[in-house]
Scaffold this motif. Structure first.
Motif, PDB file in Angstrom:
ATOM      1  N   ILE A  99     -66.846   3.351 -15.844  1.00 43.97           N
ATOM      2  CA  ILE A  99     -67.725   3.192 -17.020  1.00 43.97           C
ATOM      3  C   ILE A  99     -69.059   2.620 -16.553  1.00 43.97           C
ATOM      4  CG2 ILE A  99     -68.067   1.964 -19.200  1.00 43.97           C
ATOM      5  CD1 ILE A  99     -65.013   1.827 -19.473  1.00 43.97           C
ATOM      6  N   TRP A 124     -61.237  -6.565 -18.901  1.00 43.10           N
ATOM      7  CA  TRP A 124     -61.005  -5.993 -20.238  1.00 43.10           C
ATOM      8  C   TRP A 124     -59.615  -6.420 -20.695  1.00 43.10           C
ATOM      9  CZ3 TRP A 124     -64.245  -2.018 -22.620  1.00 43.10           C
ATOM     10  CH2 TRP A 124     -65.380  -1.716 -21.876  1.00 43.10           C
ATOM     11  N   PHE A 160     -63.087   0.559 -25.326  1.00 40.28           N
ATOM     12  CA  PHE A 160     -62.871   1.805 -24.583  1.00 40.28           C
ATOM     13  C   PHE A 160     -61.515   2.365 -24.991  1.00 40.28           C
ATOM     14  CE2 PHE A 160     -63.614   4.957 -21.502  1.00 40.28           C
ATOM     15  CZ  PHE A 160     -62.478   5.143 -20.741  1.00 40.28           C
ATOM     16  N   MET A 170     -61.643  10.253 -23.724  1.00 39.49           N
ATOM     17  CA  MET A 170     -62.055   8.865 -23.497  1.00 39.49           C
ATOM     18  C   MET A 170     -63.305   8.604 -24.322  1.00 39.49           C
ATOM     19  SD  MET A 170     -61.622   9.087 -19.381  1.00 39.49           S
ATOM     20  CE  MET A 170     -61.982  10.847 -19.432  1.00 39.49           C
ATOM     21  N   LEU A 172     -66.289   5.381 -25.327  1.00 39.92           N
ATOM     22  CA  LEU A 172     -66.851   4.032 -25.202  1.00 39.92           C
ATOM     23  C   LEU A 172     -67.624   3.753 -26.481  1.00 39.92           C
ATOM     24  CD1 LEU A 172     -67.360   1.616 -23.192  1.00 39.92           C
ATOM     25  CD2 LEU A 172     -69.550   2.736 -22.677  1.00 39.92           C
ATOM     26  N   LEU A 188     -69.894   8.003 -18.685  1.00 42.56           N
ATOM     27  CA  LEU A 188     -68.500   8.028 -18.239  1.00 42.56           C
ATOM     28  C   LEU A 188     -68.513   8.903 -16.983  1.00 42.56           C
ATOM     29  CD1 LEU A 188     -66.750   8.389 -21.714  1.00 42.56           C
ATOM     30  CD2 LEU A 188     -67.164   6.311 -20.378  1.00 42.56           C
TER      31      LEU A 188
END
Ligand code: TA6
Length: 323
Positions: A99, A124, A160, A170, A172, A188
């Motif tokens: 990321i 995270w 995320f 995916m 964000l 990404l």
């Protein structure tokens, strides 16, 4: 993209911190065989293993980085990962889907700041997991400790989401809970695995102008598909469409769709840069092409106070399109 998740617009603190071990994480968020948390001995860090049908993905909690993704009989997987990948230090992991946030490339003013932002090496924590008939989902959010980073835009709440099903999705999401707009660039940085870089073709960016990062000049748009016979490092602005990667050696086409993304980055380091980087392995450059969904340069995103921005990419595998 986050149809399975709670409304990310109402930020909530994580139940379990980023330092939690597999037992506590599995107690709170494990989902039978669909979501398991474990310490990956080879990588030296905590990962979530997601399973959905015949697809399996590995997501590192450090950096919220998808590292591996296999589907069906794809023995080598669909994402490329450095043979030297490790979570046991504070360096970015090369491969999978790093990321890049809250800036892409070099920091606009602080030369001491890390390339591609701090999110990919930050801690995270798990916000939620969910399993449906056709997908397994994991939602991570930037931890409270990571939010103390001096480069965090004021008021940014960052989530995320990974959704593993027939494709890998995916996203964000940045929520602005502060009192001033958030300016950011992002990507990404997907490392796709290919059979041989010199034989693939990339469709979908024909006749689109691009910035050639190698010469730092505007490149001439090309009427034909992108092919490779050396290092390629291009940023295509104002491109929101689908990109197809035809791979005759692996006899497949990978399709990259984007959401909330106006920039597309195409990169292969080729041999000399790969040797300089030192973590791509002998001839590893032949098996990599980065096709990145982002918002870079003139496509910078401004998230208004109280606003939300989502950058998404989804990757799917198809029989080789030989046209
Ligand atoms: O996305 C392409 C790029 O910006 C290249 O210029 C190269 O630097 C690559 O990212 C990898 O960057 P990293 O900081 O992960 O080594």
């Amino acid at each position: 993209m986050s149809e399975v998740f709670d409304n990310v617009c109402t930020p909530k603190p994580c139940l379990v911190g980023p330092e939690a071990g597999p037992e506590l994480l599995n107690e709170h968020f494990g989902r039978r065989s669909a979501v398991r948390f474990l310490r990956d001995e080879k990588l030296g860090g905590m990962v979530a293993q997601l399973t959905a049908g015949d697809s399996v993905a590995t997501v590192a909690l450090r950096g919220a980085q998808v590292l591996r993704w296999s589907s069906g009989s794809t023995t080598d997987g669909l994402l490329w990962l450095s043979p030297d990948a490790t979570l046991a230090n504070d360096k970015p992991v090369r491969g999978g889907v790093p990321i890049c946030w809250p800036w892409f490339g070099v920091h606009p003013t602080d030369t001491s700041a890390p390339s591609h932002g701090f999110a990919r090496t930050a801690s995270w924590c798990v916000a939620s997991t969910a399993v449906s008939d056709d997908a397994t989902c994991l939602s991570l959010q930037l931890s409270e400790s990571a939010k103390k980073n001096a480069h965090l835009p004021d008021g940014a709440h960052v989530v995320f989401d990974v959704r593993l099903g027939r494709e890998l999705k995916m996203s964000l999401t940045v929520v602005n809970t502060g009192v001033k707009p958030i300016h950011m660039t992002e990507a990404l940085h997907t490392y796709l695995r290919v059979g041989d870089i010199s034989t693939i073709r990339i469709r979908g960016l024909e006749n689109k102008p691009f910035l050639d990062q190698l010469s730092e000049r505007a490149g001439n748009s090309e009427p034909h598909t992108i092919t490779f016979d050396g290092e390629v490092d291009r940023i295509y602005n104002n491109t929101a469409g689908v990109v197809n990667i035809d791979d005759p050696k692996l006899n497949r086409t990978l399709r990259v769709r984007k959401e909330g993304s106006q920039s597309t980055v195409i990169w292969n380091p080729w041999r000399e840069k790969a040797e300089r980087l030192g973590d791509i392995g002998p001839d590893g450059f032949r098996e990599i092409v980065c096709v990145e969904a982002g918002n870079i340069g003139c496509d910078e995103v401004v998230v208004p106070v109280g606003g939300v921005h989502r950058l998404g990419t989804s990757i799917s595998m198809h029989p080789l399109c030989s046209r």
